[in-house]
Design a protein around this motif. Sequence first.
Motif, PDB file in Angstrom:
ATOM      1  N   LEU A  40       0.812  -1.215   0.000  1.00 45.94           N
ATOM      2  CA  LEU A  40       0.000   0.000   0.000  1.00 45.94           C
ATOM      3  C   LEU A  40       0.850   1.272   0.000  1.00 45.94           C
ATOM      4  N   LEU A  41       2.006   1.217   0.638  1.00 46.22           N
ATOM      5  CA  LEU A  41       2.838   2.407   0.800  1.00 46.22           C
ATOM      6  C   LEU A  41       4.280   1.981   1.033  1.00 46.22           C
ATOM      7  N   HIS A  42       5.209   2.687   0.393  1.00 43.62           N
ATOM      8  CA  HIS A  42       6.636   2.418   0.584  1.00 43.62           C
ATOM      9  C   HIS A  42       7.352   3.764   0.585  1.00 43.62           C
ATOM     10  N   LYS A  43       7.919   4.138   1.733  1.00 45.41           N
ATOM     11  CA  LYS A  43       8.595   5.441   1.859  1.00 45.41           C
ATOM     12  C   LYS A  43       9.871   5.286   2.663  1.00 45.41           C
ATOM     13  N   ALA A  44      10.834   6.169   2.360  1.00 45.11           N
ATOM     14  CA  ALA A  44      12.083   6.231   3.117  1.00 45.11           C
ATOM     15  C   ALA A  44      12.451   7.696   3.311  1.00 45.11           C
ATOM     16  N   TRP A  45      12.974   8.021   4.480  1.00 44.46           N
ATOM     17  CA  TRP A  45      13.383   9.390   4.768  1.00 44.46           C
ATOM     18  C   TRP A  45      14.451   9.380   5.856  1.00 44.46           C
ATOM     19  N   GLN A  46      15.097  10.533   6.025  1.00 44.82           N
ATOM     20  CA  GLN A  46      16.079  10.720   7.079  1.00 44.82           C
ATOM     21  C   GLN A  46      15.500  11.651   8.132  1.00 44.82           C
ATOM     22  N   GLN A  47      15.840  11.370   9.389  1.00 39.14           N
ATOM     23  CA  GLN A  47      15.452  12.273  10.463  1.00 39.14           C
ATOM     24  C   GLN A  47      16.352  12.036  11.656  1.00 39.14           C
ATOM     25  N   ASN A  48      16.425  13.046  12.511  1.00 33.90           N
ATOM     26  CA  ASN A  48      17.170  12.911  13.756  1.00 33.90           C
ATOM     27  C   ASN A  48      16.318  12.167  14.765  1.00 33.90           C
ATOM     28  N   LEU A  49      16.948  11.246  15.492  1.00 27.87           N
ATOM     29  CA  LEU A  49      16.275  10.515  16.555  1.00 27.87           C
ATOM     30  C   LEU A  49      17.086  10.644  17.828  1.00 27.87           C
ATOM     31  N   GLY A  50      16.379  10.649  18.942  1.00 28.36           N
ATOM     32  CA  GLY A  50      17.029  10.723  20.242  1.00 28.36           C
ATOM     33  C   GLY A  50      16.129  10.129  21.303  1.00 28.36           C
ATOM     34  N   GLU A  51      16.444  10.427  22.559  1.00 23.76           N
ATOM     35  CA  GLU A  51      15.671   9.896  23.673  1.00 23.76           C
ATOM     36  C   GLU A  51      14.279  10.518  23.775  1.00 23.76           C
ATOM     37  N   GLU A  52      14.099  11.693  23.190  1.00 18.89           N
ATOM     38  CA  GLU A  52      12.775  12.321  23.154  1.00 18.89           C
ATOM     39  C   GLU A  52      12.017  11.764  21.950  1.00 18.89           C
ATOM     40  N   ALA A  53      10.784  11.357  22.151  1.00 22.34           N
ATOM     41  CA  ALA A  53       9.981  10.793  21.063  1.00 22.34           C
ATOM     42  C   ALA A  53       9.753  11.838  19.969  1.00 22.34           C
ATOM     43  N   THR A  54       9.807  11.381  18.731  1.00 25.27           N
ATOM     44  CA  THR A  54       9.559  12.224  17.568  1.00 25.27           C
ATOM     45  C   THR A  54       8.392  11.630  16.799  1.00 25.27           C
ATOM     46  N   LYS A  55       7.357  12.428  16.587  1.00 23.19           N
ATOM     47  CA  LYS A  55       6.162  11.954  15.898  1.00 23.19           C
ATOM     48  C   LYS A  55       6.065  12.633  14.537  1.00 23.19           C
ATOM     49  N   VAL A  56       6.015  11.811  13.461  1.00 23.84           N
ATOM     50  CA  VAL A  56       5.911  12.350  12.112  1.00 23.84           C
ATOM     51  C   VAL A  56       4.618  11.880  11.465  1.00 23.84           C
ATOM     52  N   ALA A  57       4.067  12.740  10.596  1.00 21.02           N
ATOM     53  CA  ALA A  57       2.856  12.422   9.835  1.00 21.02           C
ATOM     54  C   ALA A  57       3.263  11.946   8.453  1.00 21.02           C
ATOM     55  N   ILE A  58       2.631  10.869   8.002  1.00 19.77           N
ATOM     56  CA  ILE A  58       2.936  10.278   6.697  1.00 19.77           C
ATOM     57  C   ILE A  58       1.618  10.097   5.962  1.00 19.77           C
TER      58      ILE A  58
END
Length: 192
Positions: free
Chosen positions: A85-103
Amino acid sequence: MRLFRSLTLLTTLITALVAPTAFADDLYQIEMILVRQNAVPAIDSRAAPEDWDAGAQRINTDSFRTPSMNPEVEKLTASNDYTVLLHKAWQQNLGEEATKVAISDGKEQFGQFPIEGTLNVKLGRFTDVDAEFWVNQFNSDGLVTASERLKQESHTKNGQLNFLDAGHLGLLIKITSLTAPAPREAPEVVPD
């Protein structure tokens, strides 16, 4: 007194070894494949909420990357067991604080998409992933009439392909550090 200092030093060393390591924000590539498992009957849920992306940040278009899991997509597509149904790839910074992204994917109609969801990621010894996606059906007026929902949480291992199984929908996800050296492959033959 000497024994007391030695015990203090030993306790400090043990605490340092046992304490969880602090993770700084580093650059990661996230790649995901949302699939429908055709052998499992679809479960219609309530229609996706209008505020499906509340509190999530949009992925910057410059952050998207060419997906690398195309062989996996080809295998899934060749099988009658799955629909990709969906295939995506991206870069983002991750750390101990949760990061919420919309796709999202498809044509937007009144703030909603044929496929929409959020991915909440928090880095630790394992990466905590909280995925929530909807596959929507629209009527001729552009309103959502039915949705299939995936809601799954997991502790995923970085650098490896992980499968989040939610019955009729599933999510393949791979989170790879772009700053840490790649893990070495295990030897095929273990020496005696």
